[in-house]
Each structure stands twice: as C-alpha cells, then as structure tokens.
Design a protein around this motif. Structure first.
Motif, PDB file in Angstrom:
ATOM      1  N   LEU A  26      41.639  47.627  48.823  1.00 39.37           N
ATOM      2  CA  LEU A  26      40.465  48.330  49.354  1.00 39.37           C
ATOM      3  C   LEU A  26      40.810  49.688  49.963  1.00 39.37           C
ATOM      4  N   ASN A  27      42.083  49.960  50.181  1.00 38.70           N
ATOM      5  CA  ASN A  27      42.517  51.274  50.676  1.00 38.70           C
ATOM      6  C   ASN A  27      42.505  52.346  49.590  1.00 38.70           C
ATOM      7  N   TYR A  28      42.218  51.959  48.345  1.00 42.45           N
ATOM      8  CA  TYR A  28      42.270  52.889  47.214  1.00 42.45           C
ATOM      9  C   TYR A  28      40.956  52.878  46.424  1.00 42.45           C
ATOM     10  N   PRO A  29      39.831  53.160  47.082  1.00 42.53           N
ATOM     11  CA  PRO A  29      38.531  53.051  46.374  1.00 42.53           C
ATOM     12  C   PRO A  29      38.352  54.055  45.238  1.00 42.53           C
ATOM     13  N   ASP A  30      39.064  55.161  45.266  1.00 45.81           N
ATOM     14  CA  ASP A  30      38.948  56.146  44.190  1.00 45.81           C
ATOM     15  C   ASP A  30      39.761  55.767  42.964  1.00 45.81           C
ATOM     16  N   GLU A  31      40.727  54.866  43.129  1.00 47.98           N
ATOM     17  CA  GLU A  31      41.594  54.476  42.018  1.00 47.98           C
ATOM     18  C   GLU A  31      41.406  53.043  41.555  1.00 47.98           C
ATOM     19  N   ILE A  32      40.840  52.189  42.440  1.00 48.77           N
ATOM     20  CA  ILE A  32      40.773  50.761  42.145  1.00 48.77           C
ATOM     21  C   ILE A  32      39.373  50.216  42.435  1.00 48.77           C
ATOM     22  N   THR A  33      38.827  49.489  41.481  1.00 49.88           N
ATOM     23  CA  THR A  33      37.576  48.761  41.670  1.00 49.88           C
ATOM     24  C   THR A  33      37.912  47.282  41.763  1.00 49.88           C
ATOM     25  N   LEU A  34      37.454  46.642  42.817  1.00 49.39           N
ATOM     26  CA  LEU A  34      37.715  45.225  43.041  1.00 49.39           C
ATOM     27  C   LEU A  34      36.467  44.421  42.685  1.00 49.39           C
ATOM     28  N   HIS A  35      36.658  43.387  41.882  1.00 45.95           N
ATOM     29  CA  HIS A  35      35.562  42.530  41.430  1.00 45.95           C
ATOM     30  C   HIS A  35      35.957  41.083  41.712  1.00 45.95           C
ATOM     31  N   GLU A  36      35.259  40.430  42.655  1.00 43.01           N
ATOM     32  CA  GLU A  36      35.609  39.081  43.094  1.00 43.01           C
ATOM     33  C   GLU A  36      34.739  38.042  42.395  1.00 43.01           C
ATOM     34  N   LEU A  37      35.338  37.268  41.508  1.00 43.49           N
ATOM     35  CA  LEU A  37      34.571  36.316  40.713  1.00 43.49           C
ATOM     36  C   LEU A  37      33.939  35.196  41.543  1.00 43.49           C
ATOM     37  N   TYR A  38      34.661  34.615  42.471  1.00 47.23           N
ATOM     38  CA  TYR A  38      34.097  33.506  43.249  1.00 47.23           C
ATOM     39  C   TYR A  38      32.994  33.988  44.180  1.00 47.23           C
ATOM     40  N   HIS A  39      33.044  35.228  44.598  1.00 49.56           N
ATOM     41  CA  HIS A  39      31.965  35.812  45.410  1.00 49.56           C
ATOM     42  C   HIS A  39      30.764  36.139  44.527  1.00 49.56           C
ATOM     43  N   GLU A  40      31.040  36.703  43.369  1.00 49.82           N
ATOM     44  CA  GLU A  40      29.985  37.133  42.438  1.00 49.82           C
ATOM     45  C   GLU A  40      29.256  35.953  41.795  1.00 49.82           C
ATOM     46  N   TYR A  41      29.981  34.878  41.527  1.00 50.57           N
ATOM     47  CA  TYR A  41      29.410  33.751  40.787  1.00 50.57           C
ATOM     48  C   TYR A  41      29.628  32.415  41.514  1.00 50.57           C
ATOM     49  N   PRO A  42      28.999  32.222  42.673  1.00 48.56           N
ATOM     50  CA  PRO A  42      29.207  30.968  43.415  1.00 48.56           C
ATOM     51  C   PRO A  42      28.666  29.738  42.680  1.00 48.56           C
ATOM     52  N   THR A  43      27.722  29.942  41.761  1.00 48.20           N
ATOM     53  CA  THR A  43      27.184  28.819  40.989  1.00 48.20           C
ATOM     54  C   THR A  43      27.839  28.714  39.618  1.00 48.20           C
ATOM     55  N   TRP A  44      28.796  29.592  39.345  1.00 49.31           N
ATOM     56  CA  TRP A  44      29.561  29.599  38.093  1.00 49.31           C
ATOM     57  C   TRP A  44      28.729  30.000  36.880  1.00 49.31           C
ATOM     58  N   THR A  45      27.575  30.594  37.090  1.00 51.15           N
ATOM     59  CA  THR A  45      26.766  31.090  35.986  1.00 51.15           C
ATOM     60  C   THR A  45      27.128  32.554  35.780  1.00 51.15           C
ATOM     61  N   ILE A  46      27.966  32.806  34.799  1.00 48.32           N
ATOM     62  CA  ILE A  46      28.512  34.141  34.576  1.00 48.32           C
ATOM     63  C   ILE A  46      27.547  34.980  33.757  1.00 48.32           C
ATOM     64  N   ASP A  47      27.283  36.187  34.238  1.00 48.46           N
ATOM     65  CA  ASP A  47      26.459  37.151  33.502  1.00 48.46           C
ATOM     66  C   ASP A  47      27.386  37.839  32.492  1.00 48.46           C
ATOM     67  N   VAL A  48      27.432  37.302  31.297  1.00 48.82           N
ATOM     68  CA  VAL A  48      28.397  37.747  30.287  1.00 48.82           C
ATOM     69  C   VAL A  48      28.195  39.215  29.944  1.00 48.82           C
ATOM     70  N   SER A  49      26.978  39.658  29.723  1.00 46.47           N
ATOM     71  CA  SER A  49      26.717  41.066  29.382  1.00 46.47           C
ATOM     72  C   SER A  49      27.198  41.994  30.486  1.00 46.47           C
ATOM     73  N   LYS A  50      26.941  41.618  31.725  1.00 44.06           N
ATOM     74  CA  LYS A  50      27.381  42.428  32.868  1.00 44.06           C
ATOM     75  C   LYS A  50      28.910  42.506  32.922  1.00 44.06           C
ATOM     76  N   GLU A  51      29.556  41.374  32.719  1.00 38.25           N
ATOM     77  CA  GLU A  51      31.023  41.340  32.765  1.00 38.25           C
ATOM     78  C   GLU A  51      31.626  42.127  31.603  1.00 38.25           C
ATOM     79  N   GLN A  52      31.057  42.006  30.440  1.00 39.39           N
ATOM     80  CA  GLN A  52      31.560  42.758  29.291  1.00 39.39           C
ATOM     81  C   GLN A  52      31.404  44.257  29.514  1.00 39.39           C
ATOM     82  N   ALA A  53      30.274  44.678  30.039  1.00 39.19           N
ATOM     83  CA  ALA A  53      30.061  46.105  30.323  1.00 39.19           C
ATOM     84  C   ALA A  53      31.062  46.589  31.370  1.00 39.19           C
ATOM     85  N   LEU A  54      31.316  45.770  32.363  1.00 34.58           N
ATOM     86  CA  LEU A  54      32.287  46.135  33.400  1.00 34.58           C
ATOM     87  C   LEU A  54      33.670  46.332  32.800  1.00 34.58           C
TER      88      LEU A  54
END
Length: 177
Positions: A26-54
């Motif tokens: 998190l000290n490098y926001p201009d160089e690194i994007t952090l994506h937390e799967l367990y935070h993003e998908y607590p019900t385990w329903t993955i938004d495939v289109s969103k993840e593919q675009a990412l």
C-alpha cells in the motif's frame, strides 16, 4: 507498467506475513494495485467479466497467498477455474493472457530445509508450484520466479517479516520490466 497483486488470504487479520506484505504494498499506490479476493468475494460468487477486465489491464500480475496444503487457498483456486476460461485465456480465441508476466508470492509455514528432496516434505517449492507454471504455459503467460518467506507459521521473527516485505517489493520491481 503497474503491477496487479491479487491477494488471497482467507484470514488476513490473523496473518503476520501477508498482512505485513499488504501494508508494504500500500506504500506504492502509483506502481501497485492491490486486489483482495476474500474481501471482494465473501460469498465466493466471482464476477468473471470484472476479473478478466482487471487482469487484461495489467501486464504484470502477482498472486499473493499462504501456501495451504501445498497448494492455493480455495477461493484462489476457484478464481483460476472461473476466470481462466476457454475462449478468453486459452483455446482457439483465448489469447488474453499471452505474454503477461505472472508470478507467486507465498508465505510458507514450514522451514525451507523441509522443501528439499531429503526434507520432510520431499518436494521442492518448484515442484509444488508446477501446476501453476503449467497453467501459465498453457495460456501463453510468462511464469516469473516465485517469492517466498519460510517459517511463517511460527518461526519468523518480526524483523524477518519486515525484511521480507522490503525484499518482496524489490522482487516485484525487478521482474516487472
């Protein structure tokens, strides 16, 4: 070129290593994007289109997780199964991952010496992560050298964990070129 770090830890609050690595990332926001799967998908329903675009938006992707039973945490495995779809990641029209640099950053609970042919695990880390490397080869991505800290479950001192966070950032920057 920014780096996408896909963090998959089911109990991040209880993790000393992955939590510290996250703080450093998190000290490098201009160089690194952090994506937390367990935070993003607590019900385990993955938004495939969103993840593919990412993933398509980055040429350098790192999967950060604790090694669980010599594999990925279950949500990360599901993520691979869902997101690396036929026609997108592989197959006659599946070329979206071709040429991307992808790697692993793992916290490993056991001692490094146990990940040797003569150690208690009897396999090297390279052998344990062979399915990941085979998957990347299958989709045309470049598998980067892994980054790991050993003894994460009980042996790693706070100093060792802090140093591993700095080394992790160095590793990311070294292989993003």
């Amino acid at each position: 070129m920014k780096t996408l770090v896909i963090l998959a830890h089911p109990h991040l609050d209880a993790s000393r290593v992955n939590r510290r690595w996250k703080e450093e990332l998190l000290n490098y926001p201009d160089e690194i994007t952090l994506h937390e799967l367990y935070h993003e998908y607590p019900t385990w329903t993955i938004d495939v289109s969103k993840e593919q675009a990412l993933v398509e938006a980055y040429d350098h992707v790192i999967f950060q997780f604790p090694l669980y039973w010599y594999s990925y945490p279950p949500l990360l495995k599901k993520w691979f199964d869902d997101v690396f779809a036929y026609g997108w990641a592989y197959g006659s029209t599946g070329d979206k991952l071709k040429g991307k640099k992808m790697g692993l950053a793992m916290s490993i609970g056991d001692k490094k010496e146990n990940y040797q042919p003569e150690g208690s695990v009897s396999f090297t880390v390279e052998e344990v992560i062979a399915p990941f490397k085979a998957s990347l080869r299958h989709v045309g991505a470049e598998a980067l050298p892994y980054f790991a800290v050993f003894g994460a479950s009980f042996q790693a001192s706070d100093e060792k964990i802090d140093q591993s966070a700095i080394s992790y950032i160095d590793h990311l920057f070294r292989y993003k070129k």
